[in-house]
Design a protein around this motif. Structure first.
Motif, PDB file in Angstrom:
ATOM      1  N   GLY B 132     -45.532 102.133   9.512  1.00  0.00           N
ATOM      2  CA  GLY B 132     -44.232 100.944   9.764  1.00  0.00           C
ATOM      3  C   GLY B 132     -44.048 102.261  11.694  1.00  0.00           C
ATOM      4  O   GLY B 132     -43.739 103.008  11.262  1.00  0.00           O
ATOM      5  N   SER B 133     -42.876 100.737  11.590  1.00  0.00           N
ATOM      6  CA  SER B 133     -42.348 101.406  12.834  1.00  0.00           C
ATOM      7  C   SER B 133     -41.069 102.120  12.412  1.00  0.00           C
ATOM      8  O   SER B 133     -40.887 102.842  13.412  1.00  0.00           O
ATOM      9  N   LYS B 134     -40.850 102.014  11.569  1.00  0.00           N
ATOM     10  CA  LYS B 134     -39.696 102.422  10.648  1.00  0.00           C
ATOM     11  C   LYS B 134     -40.057 104.017   9.905  1.00  0.00           C
ATOM     12  O   LYS B 134     -39.363 103.993   9.068  1.00  0.00           O
ATOM     13  N   GLY B 135     -41.331 103.783  10.187  1.00  0.00           N
ATOM     14  CA  GLY B 135     -41.985 104.596   9.153  1.00  0.00           C
ATOM     15  C   GLY B 135     -42.005 106.340   9.446  1.00  0.00           C
ATOM     16  O   GLY B 135     -41.417 106.548  10.415  1.00  0.00           O
ATOM     17  N   VAL B 136     -42.347 107.846   8.209  1.00  0.00           N
ATOM     18  CA  VAL B 136     -41.319 108.723   8.704  1.00  0.00           C
ATOM     19  C   VAL B 136     -42.479 109.357  10.149  1.00  0.00           C
ATOM     20  O   VAL B 136     -41.602 110.307  10.634  1.00  0.00           O
ATOM     21  N   ILE B 137     -43.235 108.477  10.416  1.00  0.00           N
ATOM     22  CA  ILE B 137     -43.987 109.605  11.436  1.00  0.00           C
ATOM     23  C   ILE B 137     -43.324 109.092  12.609  1.00  0.00           C
ATOM     24  O   ILE B 137     -43.235 110.178  13.443  1.00  0.00           O
ATOM     25  N   ASN B 138     -43.690 107.683  12.773  1.00  0.00           N
ATOM     26  CA  ASN B 138     -41.896 107.713  13.702  1.00  0.00           C
ATOM     27  C   ASN B 138     -41.418 107.658  14.152  1.00  0.00           C
ATOM     28  O   ASN B 138     -40.692 108.458  15.527  1.00  0.00           O
ATOM     29  N   GLU B 139     -40.631 108.185  12.136  1.00  0.00           N
ATOM     30  CA  GLU B 139     -39.236 108.362  13.004  1.00  0.00           C
ATOM     31  C   GLU B 139     -39.219 110.187  13.350  1.00  0.00           C
ATOM     32  O   GLU B 139     -38.239 110.420  13.564  1.00  0.00           O
ATOM     33  N   SER B 140     -39.901 110.867  12.556  1.00  0.00           N
ATOM     34  CA  SER B 140     -39.863 111.738  12.585  1.00  0.00           C
ATOM     35  C   SER B 140     -40.595 112.408  14.229  1.00  0.00           C
ATOM     36  O   SER B 140     -39.995 113.269  15.132  1.00  0.00           O
ATOM     37  N   LEU B 141     -41.344 111.530  14.723  1.00  0.00           N
ATOM     38  CA  LEU B 141     -41.462 111.805  16.170  1.00  0.00           C
ATOM     39  C   LEU B 141     -40.308 111.612  17.314  1.00  0.00           C
ATOM     40  O   LEU B 141     -40.899 112.823  18.428  1.00  0.00           O
ATOM     41  N   LEU B 142     -39.764 110.696  17.104  1.00  0.00           N
ATOM     42  CA  LEU B 142     -38.968 109.914  17.382  1.00  0.00           C
ATOM     43  C   LEU B 142     -38.143 111.029  17.952  1.00  0.00           C
ATOM     44  O   LEU B 142     -37.127 111.720  18.834  1.00  0.00           O
ATOM     45  N   ALA B 143     -37.592 112.171  16.773  1.00  0.00           N
ATOM     46  CA  ALA B 143     -36.471 112.590  16.533  1.00  0.00           C
ATOM     47  C   ALA B 143     -36.361 113.537  16.590  1.00  0.00           C
ATOM     48  O   ALA B 143     -35.594 114.393  16.983  1.00  0.00           O
ATOM     49  N   ILE B 144     -37.923 114.774  16.823  1.00  0.00           N
ATOM     50  CA  ILE B 144     -38.174 115.720  17.566  1.00  0.00           C
ATOM     51  C   ILE B 144     -38.246 115.724  19.094  1.00  0.00           C
ATOM     52  O   ILE B 144     -38.656 116.211  20.004  1.00  0.00           O
TER      53      ILE B 144
END
Ligand code: ATP
Ligand code: MG
Lengths: 265, 291, 353
Positions: B132-144
């Motif tokens: 999901g666009s708020k899913g873990v993969i996106n969140e963590s990629l955005l964060a780093i």
């Protein structure tokens, strides 16, 4: 002793993470207190687990799936044991054709079986009945049951049976007291694998399930295509927990690899 | 083996396998034949749905329509991609597992094979949450800071491929693992003692000998991807249709059963053709060295 | 300096000692067997020489070069595994050529060497077959050819014959010995079959419980074993506990259960506890009262080329073996005399438990 290089171990860790990530995320999300999919950032809550039991549709589907799994696995085993004995003990005309036929449902895509059963059950008027969905599941799990039973019958030492016969035991007594105890591991393994296969099956069941005979995976599938909410996550988490419990029990008493080799073709 | 001269023994195997045989004739062969027949019927809303007249209409429609070509092609491409990835990931993992021992090995095995016992629907749901666009993969990629806008994985081919690899790679690991088990434990030492480096031992000795396992694993993965339903349906959505979801839509959406049946029959036929040619190929290639 | 030297080799797996203080010197071209019961550490020793197992302590020297920490692929050893470990996806020819390919030897020479070695092991007509298409004995010869073609400094054999049946085994033993003589390769053979070790080797090293018990030429080892373990591992013997009573004129008298028996002098001291040992084939039957001791035949077994008798005496049961040269009319229950010359008796230091 570990013979793997550091690079190999790193690969292993990445691979395991990949395998477990989707399951772990479900288990985490299931404990959220929010009304939408999110990690349980403000404390763990069991609210969504309670919600499952208040939803009668999921509860009904769960019971139906259990009943379906038990009945179809049992029927499959009852049919597979004599067939396995025939294959292992006798060299008869048509043996290899029979064997290929009995294992062939594994090669037929489940979507094709679904299509076929829907037409068939509608034609004979069994669509929407429990017996109809049971029979379709028996066909799907039969190959797994047969293979595991067969592997235990083939490895069987027939001398014990011959000895029993020479002592005057009837065929039934020999089967009940000599053969069956010896092939029991294969029979139990076959039953468990059949049950799990039936319990998890979704592709074919989507076709044969009617509103009154909806299995749990079908119900979940339908739910997910509409909306992905914490309720479905907690239900999935519950299924993961149950599977883990079953897995540890099986591994403890039986050896998981013995059952799982039956799953690969 | 029992003696065959005894007349009882000539009847008994048939008696023993008769329940299974009856079941398969009644509930497997007849439904399949009915489906085959249905695929030659046609569908006409004005004439009350299914018309029981023999024709090739459905096959002509599927084989000539570029819409269906696209779907078959996507399914095929998806299967190839998933199979290749499963080979690339599953083979080394099986080898690593093979070289492990003791507790760690059992734990890793459990982690890889355990998911096989969890319903595909549940496993796919896990990926849907991760994607999901708020899913873990996106969140963590955005964060780093690897990306600055969320990448789209839900409803994309990439997402479907990732999830299918997850669902099917255990079969690959199992299959390669089984052929590694048959390998002589001293074979690698033999190679080393003859002066080969560990890499050459792997390339020229281990891989060729486990090739049958890799090939049969790929066959399983390929066939299962080609007929996968739940994962492409949930993660691909309405737009990324594959053969199985198309047949489903024809059956339960537009109620055109004959067309759905024809699609299913084509899938089955394609499956059978691919499996048998592949098996022939494997047999020809390895009949001499492996029994 | 010996060609292959093991110096104080030790291998421990966690707390378990698999090999302890192993010292062994092997001359160039020599054929040495490692003989011992299952689990005594033979394979572990061999694997350390090969480089598959790293020693916990000690050094391995080949040709005066310390190879203890050299990679297996750099040691230039030929190894024949018990399971043969042939490459099943390659033809016989390619199997044998593999080691040469790894050494980047040019094609013409390599082909020539492969053909040469294949004809030496009588397999040149099988070059293009696959391992599965050969019999056990033939596969074994392929494994041997594959190990020999690289002209290894040392050939290591781990029970290479144990998977073969008795007849082929004997043929292979003869063959192995003649090939080894032809090529003059220094060879170490691991086996737990004492007749195989004695038939093939220049010297036999007997191992017991992770240690080297004794090493010597086969005949010397059989005739002069150092202790009762070596004695009994190499063949049957009649062993009785006793103690040295007296020693003069080159003969010692030993007290065995109150009976005085004679043996050649040894360096044992008077009063020392010893094992009195006499092999079954060294005992002759004589008339009652004419031998060293009298006894009653309790059983007799016919083995084709020989008879085995069990004789009950006042100091215990004797086993006696007689060749089947003529009709022997000694029945069960008859009373006989047993005789031997004192020089055939071995006095072994008793292991203090
Ligand atoms: N990798 C290992 N880890 C732990 N113990 C080991 C290992 N390899 C060998 N051992 C132990 O070391 C001892 C010696 O083993 P080794 O294989 O050298 O025996 P062996 O003399 O070759 O016996 P056999 O005649 O049965 O082949 C055995 O007790 C064995 O259990
Ligand atoms: Mg050994």
């Amino acid at each position: 002793m570990n013979k793997n290089s550091p690079l190999a171990l790193l690969f292993n860790i990445v691979f395991l993470t990949f395998m477990l990530a989707p399951l772990v995320i479900i288990c985490l999300v299931a404990f959220t207190s929010n009304g939408y999919i999110s990690l349980p950032t403000n404390g763990f809550s069991l609210r969504w687990f309670r919600a499952i039991f208040e939803d009668s549709q999921f509860v009904d589907a769960f019971y139906l799936s259990i009943k379906l799994g038990v009945v179809s696995a049992t029927i499959a085993i009852l049919i597979a044991v004599p067939a396995a004995l025939a294959f292992a003990r006798y060299d008869f005309k048509g043996r290899s054709v029979f064997m290929a036929l009995f294992l062939s449902p594994m090669m037929v895509p489940h979507i094709v079986l679904g299509v076929a059963f829907l037409s068939f059950l509608t034609t004979i008027g069994w669509y929407g009945t429990f017996i109809g969905i049971v029979l379709s599941h028996v066909i799907i799990v039969m190959p797994y049951a047969l293979r595991l039973v067969l592997s235990s019958v083939v490895g069987l030492d027939q001398r014990a049976e011959k000895a029993a016969v020479s002592l005057g035991a009837s065929n039934w007594v020999v089967f009940r007291h000599v053969t069956l105890p010896m092939i029991l591991p294969g029979v139990v393994g076959g039953w468990v694998l059949s049950f799990i296969t039936s319990f998890d099956e979704v592709t074919m069941s989507v076709f044969v399930a009617s509103p009154s005979t909806t299995t749990l995976p079908v119900k979940m599938y339908a739910h997910i295509t509409e909306t992905i909410d914490p309720l479905i996550a907690s239900l999935s988490a519950l299924m993961i927990f149950i599977t883990m419990a079953v897995m540890f029990l099986l591994d403890r008493f039986y050896g998981l690899d013995k059952i799982l080799v039956g799953k690969g073709k | 083996m029992n003696t065959l001269s005894n007349p009882v023994n000539q009847v008994r195997p048939y008696l023993l396998s008769s329940p299974a045989l009856l079941l398969y004739i009644g509930l497997f062969m007849i439904p399949l034949i009915m489906t085959l027949m249905l695929s030659f019927y046609s569908y006409d809303v004005d004439r009350g749905g299914v018309v029981a007249e023999f024709s090739f209409t459905n096959y002509v429609e599927v084989l000539s329509d570029s819409y269906f070509h696209g779907i078959f092609f996507r399914t095929f491409a998806l299967s190839i991609a998933v199979t290749v990835l499963c080979v690339l990931l599953g083979t080394p993992e099986a080898y690593i597992l093979h070289r492990m021992s003791g507790r760690w090995k059992s734990i890793c095995m459990l982690a890889i094979l355990g998911p096989l016992l969890v319903s595909v629907v549940v496993r796919t749901l896990g990926w849907a949450i991760l994607f999901g666009s708020k899913g873990v993969i996106n969140e963590s990629l955005l964060a780093i800071g690897v990306i600055d806008t969320p990448i789209k994985l839900m409803f994309t081919n990439t997402g479907v491929i990732i999830a299918l690899v997850h669902v099917l790679v255990p079969f690959m690991v199992l299959s390669v693992w089984a052929s590694l088990q048959k390998l002589d434990p001293m074979i690698e030492n033999a190679g080393l003692s003859l002066g080969a480096s560990p890499f050459i031992v792997l390339r020229q000795i281990v891989v060729p000998q486990i090739m049958p396992g890799i090939l049969s694993g790929s066959l399983i993965v390929f066939a299962l991807t080609a007929s996968a339903f739940a994962t492409p349906s949930i993660l691909g959505g309405r737009r990324l249709k594959v053969v199985a979801t198309t047949a489903y839509d024809e059956y339960l959406g537009t109620l055109n059963w004959p067309l759905g049946a024809a699609i299913a029959v084509l899938l089955l036929v394609a499956n059978v053709i691919i499996i048998t040619t592949y098996n022939k190929f494997i047999e020809r290639k390895y009949s001499q060295a492996f029994k | 300096m010996s060609f292959l030297r093991l110096e104080g080799l030790v291998k421990r797996f966690d707390d378990f000692v698999a090999v302890e203080g192993m010292n062994l010197n092997v001359e160039k071209g020599e054929f040495v067997s490692l003989l011992g019961p299952s689990g005594c550490g033979k394979t572990t020793t061999l694997q350390m020489i090969a480089g598959f197992v790293t020693p916990t302590q000690g050094r391995i020297l080949i040709n005066n070069q310390d190879v203890t920490h050299l990679k297996p692929s750099k040691r230039n050893l030929g190894i024949v595994f018990q399971s043969y470990a042939l490459f099943h996806h390659m033809t016989i020819f390619d199997n044998v050529a593999f080691g040469l390919k790894m050494r980047k030897i040019d094609k013409v020479e390599s082909d020539e060497r492969v053909r040469e070695i294949l004809s030496l092991v009588h397999l040149k007509d099988f070059a293009h077959r696959y391992p599965r298409e050969l019999s056990g004995g033939q596969q074994q010869r392929v494994a041997l050819a594959r190990a020999m073609v690289i002209r290894p400094e040392v050939l290591l054999l781990d029970e290479p014959l144990s998977a073969l049946d008795a007849k082929i085994r004997e043929d292979m033993q003869t063959e192995l010995r003649s090939i080894q003589r032809t090529l003059g390769t220094t060879t170490i053979l691991v086996t737990h079959d004492q007749s195989e070790a004695m038939a093939l080797s220049d010297r036999v090293a007997v191992m017991n419980k992770a240690r080297l018990a004794q090493i010597d030429k086969p005949f010397a080892l059989y005739e002069h074993p150092r202790d009762s373990f070596v004695t009994e591992f190499l063949g049957k013997s009649n062993v009785f506990e006793g103690s040295i009573k007296d020693a003069n004129d080159g003969l010692s008298s030993i007290d065995v259960s109150g009976l005085n028996l004679l043996a050649n002098n040894t360096d044992h001291t008077i009063g020392q506890a010893v094992d009195f040992s006499i092999r079954p084939e060294k005992i002759r039957f004589v008339a009652q009262g004419k031998g060293v001791i009298d006894g009653t035949i309790s059983s007799r077994i016919f083995l084709g080329n020989q008879w085995v008798f069990q004789v009950e005496t006042s100091i215990g049961e004797f086993s006696v073996v007689s060749l089947n040269t003529s009709h022997i009319d000694i029945d069960q229950g008859s009373v006989v005399g047993l005789d031997w010359t004192p020089s055939e008796v071995r006095l072994l230091t008793r292991e203090v438990a």
